[in-house]
Design a protein around this motif. Structure first.
Motif, mmCIF file in Angstrom:
data_model
loop_
_atom_site.group_PDB
_atom_site.id
_atom_site.type_symbol
_atom_site.label_atom_id
_atom_site.label_comp_id
_atom_site.label_asym_id
_atom_site.label_seq_id
_atom_site.Cartn_x
_atom_site.Cartn_y
_atom_site.Cartn_z
ATOM 1 N N HIS A 183 15.627 -18.681 9.088
ATOM 2 C CA HIS A 183 15.353 -18.026 7.816
ATOM 3 C C HIS A 183 15.036 -16.561 8.024
ATOM 4 N N MET A 184 15.122 -15.804 6.948
ATOM 5 C CA MET A 184 14.902 -14.359 6.986
ATOM 6 C C MET A 184 13.420 -14.043 7.186
ATOM 7 N N GLY A 185 13.151 -12.886 7.784
ATOM 8 C CA GLY A 185 11.812 -12.326 7.767
ATOM 9 C C GLY A 185 11.631 -11.500 6.503
ATOM 10 N N PHE A 186 10.386 -11.190 6.158
ATOM 11 C CA PHE A 186 10.150 -10.423 4.931
ATOM 12 C C PHE A 186 8.976 -9.476 5.109
ATOM 13 N N ILE A 187 9.076 -8.318 4.460
ATOM 14 C CA ILE A 187 7.993 -7.331 4.439
ATOM 15 C C ILE A 187 7.908 -6.756 3.029
ATOM 16 N N PHE A 188 6.715 -6.774 2.460
ATOM 17 C CA PHE A 188 6.477 -6.178 1.151
ATOM 18 C C PHE A 188 5.891 -4.770 1.336
ATOM 19 N N PHE A 189 6.584 -3.784 0.800
ATOM 20 C CA PHE A 189 6.137 -2.393 0.877
ATOM 21 C C PHE A 189 5.649 -1.908 -0.485
ATOM 22 N N LYS A 190 4.647 -1.042 -0.442
ATOM 23 C CA LYS A 190 4.176 -0.328 -1.628
ATOM 24 C C LYS A 190 4.329 1.159 -1.366
ATOM 25 N N ILE A 191 5.068 1.864 -2.238
ATOM 26 C CA ILE A 191 5.320 3.294 -2.063
ATOM 27 C C ILE A 191 4.714 4.019 -3.250
ATOM 28 N N GLU A 192 3.792 4.945 -2.971
ATOM 29 C CA GLU A 192 3.092 5.700 -4.014
ATOM 30 C C GLU A 192 3.453 7.177 -3.906
ATOM 31 N N ILE A 193 3.891 7.758 -5.061
ATOM 32 C CA ILE A 193 4.359 9.143 -5.080
ATOM 33 C C ILE A 193 3.491 9.965 -6.016
ATOM 34 N N ASN B 286 14.708 -4.994 -2.100
ATOM 35 C CA ASN B 286 14.663 -5.152 -3.548
ATOM 36 C C ASN B 286 13.459 -4.435 -4.132
ATOM 37 N N VAL B 287 13.696 -3.556 -5.108
ATOM 38 C CA VAL B 287 12.600 -2.955 -5.871
ATOM 39 C C VAL B 287 12.224 -3.940 -6.969
ATOM 40 N N GLY B 288 11.057 -4.544 -6.840
ATOM 41 C CA GLY B 288 10.646 -5.580 -7.778
ATOM 42 C C GLY B 288 9.656 -5.136 -8.828
ATOM 43 N N VAL B 289 8.926 -4.042 -8.557
ATOM 44 C CA VAL B 289 7.908 -3.544 -9.492
ATOM 45 C C VAL B 289 7.949 -2.018 -9.464
ATOM 46 N N ILE B 290 7.829 -1.404 -10.641
ATOM 47 C CA ILE B 290 7.681 0.050 -10.709
ATOM 48 C C ILE B 290 6.709 0.395 -11.833
ATOM 49 N N CYS C 33 4.450 4.449 -8.646
ATOM 50 C CA CYS C 33 4.331 3.476 -7.567
ATOM 51 C C CYS C 33 5.431 2.437 -7.737
ATOM 52 N N PHE C 34 6.117 2.108 -6.660
ATOM 53 C CA PHE C 34 7.043 0.982 -6.727
ATOM 54 C C PHE C 34 6.852 0.098 -5.509
ATOM 55 N N LYS C 35 7.126 -1.197 -5.728
ATOM 56 C CA LYS C 35 6.945 -2.190 -4.673
ATOM 57 C C LYS C 35 8.288 -2.839 -4.353
ATOM 58 N N THR C 36 8.506 -3.033 -3.072
ATOM 59 C CA THR C 36 9.773 -3.604 -2.621
ATOM 60 C C THR C 36 9.531 -4.801 -1.705
ATOM 61 N N CYS C 37 10.557 -5.618 -1.563
ATOM 62 C CA CYS C 37 10.553 -6.673 -0.560
ATOM 63 C C CYS C 37 11.810 -6.531 0.277
ATOM 64 N N VAL C 38 11.619 -6.399 1.569
ATOM 65 C CA VAL C 38 12.731 -6.331 2.514
ATOM 66 C C VAL C 38 12.897 -7.698 3.165
ATOM 67 N N LYS D 244 3.978 14.111 0.788
ATOM 68 C CA LYS D 244 4.622 12.885 1.256
ATOM 69 C C LYS D 244 4.087 11.661 0.505
ATOM 70 N N PRO D 245 4.948 10.717 0.175
ATOM 71 C CA PRO D 245 4.473 9.476 -0.452
ATOM 72 C C PRO D 245 3.637 8.658 0.520
ATOM 73 N N ARG D 246 2.771 7.836 -0.031
ATOM 74 C CA ARG D 246 1.979 6.928 0.798
ATOM 75 C C ARG D 246 2.676 5.578 0.851
ATOM 76 N N VAL D 247 2.997 5.130 2.056
ATOM 77 C CA VAL D 247 3.708 3.877 2.261
ATOM 78 C C VAL D 247 2.759 2.880 2.920
ATOM 79 N N SER D 248 2.613 1.716 2.319
ATOM 80 C CA SER D 248 1.736 0.692 2.882
ATOM 81 C C SER D 248 2.445 -0.657 2.824
ATOM 82 N N ILE D 249 1.954 -1.605 3.643
ATOM 83 C CA ILE D 249 2.487 -2.965 3.688
ATOM 84 C C ILE D 249 1.399 -3.904 3.193
ATOM 85 N N TYR D 250 1.720 -4.767 2.231
ATOM 86 C CA TYR D 250 0.688 -5.655 1.704
ATOM 87 C C TYR D 250 0.964 -7.131 1.957
ATOM 88 N N GLN D 251 2.112 -7.463 2.531
ATOM 89 C CA GLN D 251 2.365 -8.838 2.967
ATOM 90 C C GLN D 251 3.598 -8.837 3.847
#
Length: 426
Positions: free
Chosen positions: A212-222, A271-275, A289-294, A328-335
């Motif tokens: 199965h795929m791995g996954f990382i949830f990113f939060k990008i704040e501008i 995937n951009v899932g939240v903005i 702010c937008f949140k993505t899942c890779v 620069k935007p702030r990039v964080s990982i929340y899961q």
């Protein structure tokens, strides 16, 4: 094996009503997580029900395991696995062991927690009043994954009813907080639970998942600069800058699709899932702010590489922009959760193929899954040979009017029983 399988089939036919009742009683217990586990969860009554069931079945040991933030922090540092800050009041894993005759051990892993029911008015029947109609049992969590959790327990009962001794130890791990990112299995693996082979009983439509795929949830704040929209040129729209960064991420996704392939899995994706951004149409947005899942592949990709390339693409896009290069935007990982892959020629996989063939009289389909599950934990942290197999359709996970095909549930009981005999005595 065929003679034993025939005997197991005969007894299973006689006990279907009982096995359906055990599943319905578990589904009737509300065990949903709160805020993806951050605010807690209602798993306690479900775990207590299983403890009583294990006691009635004369399990040789029954263990309660309470989560620890310290252990999750250790896992996060060692394996990039663990979701911190969850409320664990009244929440615990349960591990039951049925001793065998010295052969190889096998573990069946499942989670007791469910997602919330959502809008109950959209359900045809109450979520916690399971009902069987047209060969399907309806109820919250019946597919994801109380059917898969109950089926191996009933497989142990089936073997006992048939007078067949367990050739090796059978371990059932019922874990909490899977819907919060897998913390229950992470705790179990970090605390030393393991076996010679592990089956994660998530729904697979009775197909065998070995990757199965791995996954990382990113939060990008501008950051932007707010002004009246009539003087837009004086300000800086954080929303427009966010779109620029999204375009850079899209280019990286295209590059990944060209570079990385897997025979069982789709290509990597973002995937951009939240903005969220802005306060009014008349104001230039000073924050977005937008949140993505890779989702990424095992083998050619890993957590560190994905994070480096993802953040690199974002910050390179900033260098050519007069505002972003200094803001620069702030990039964080929340899961996050790693990918999973089991060797197709491993003896555990071959053993599963033989057990399935004995029960079903045909070859099992071997596939990969685009979504992650706890299989990664047992393979990557506990270092156990691991597969994913269970009753129910993945499309029913988190669905309104969730159901499981009862024939799949009964078939999985027989397949698990055959697997115990095939693997443990081999």
């Amino acid at each position: 094996m065929d003679a034993k399988n025939d005997r197991l089939k005969s007894i299973l036919d006689k006990k279907k009503d009982e096995y359906a009742l055990q599943l319905s009683q578990l589904v009737a217990i509300d065990t949903h997580v709160l805020g993806h586990g951050i605010d807690g969860g209602l798993e306690q009554k479900g775990q207590e029900y299983l403890i009583k069931l294990f006691e009635q079945m004369n399990a040789d040991s029954i263990v309660k395991d309470f989560p620890s933030e310290e252990i999750l922090e250790k896992s996060l540092n060692l394996y990039n696995e663990g979701n911190l800050g969850h409320n664990y009041d009244g929440r615990f894993n349960v591990y039951a062991t049925f001793k065998g005759n010295g052969g190889k051990s096998i573990m069946f892993n499942g989670h007791i927690d469910t997602m919330p029911a959502g809008d109950v008015n959209k359900w045809n029947t109450p979520p916690h009043e399971p009902i069987i109609k047209n060969g399907k049992m309806y109820g919250l969590g019946v597919c994801d994954m109380k059917g898969g959790l109950m089926a191996p327990i009933m497989a142990v009962d089936l073997l006992k009813e048939a007078g067949i001794e367990l050739p090796g130890d059978v371990i059932i791990t019922s874990v909490i907080d899977e819907e919060g990112g897998g913390n229950g299995s992470i705790i179990a693996a970090m605390n030393g639970q393991k076996a010679d082979g592990v089956v994660v009983c998530e729904p697979t439509n009775l197909e065998l998942v070995i990757a199965h795929m791995g996954f990382i949830f990113f939060k990008i704040e501008i950051e932007g600069l707010a002004v009246h929209s009539g003087m837009k040129w004086v300000g800086v729209s954080a929303i427009e800058k966010a779109v620029k960064i999204m375009n850079a991420i899209d280019e990286l996704e295209h590059k990944w699709l060209m570079q990385h392939k897997h025979i069982l899995l789709p290509g990597p994706s973002s995937n951009v899932g939240v903005i969220n951004g802005g306060v009014a149409g008349s104001t230039v947005a000073d924050y977005c702010c937008f949140k993505t899942c890779v989702h990424y592949l095992p083998g050619s990709m890993n957590h560190e590489k994905v994070v480096k390339e993802y953040t690199g693409a974002i910050y390179r896009a900033c260098e050519g922009d007069d505002w972003l290069k200094d803001h620069k935007p702030r990039v964080s990982i929340y899961q996050a959760g790693g990918p999973f892959e089991m060797e197709k020629d491993h003896e555990f996989v071959k053993s599963f193929e033989r057990a399935y063939g004995s029960a079903e009289g045909k070859e099992i389909k071997i596939v990969g899954s685009p979504s992650g599950c706890d299989a990664r934990v047992w393979k990557n942290i506990a270092k156990c040979p691991t597969v994913q197999f269970g009753p129910g359709s993945p499309s029913q996970c988190h669905a309104i009017n969730e159901f499981i095909d009862m024939e799949q549930y009964f078939k999985s009981i027989l397949i698990y029983a055959n697997l115990i005999l095939e693997w443990c005595q081999g």
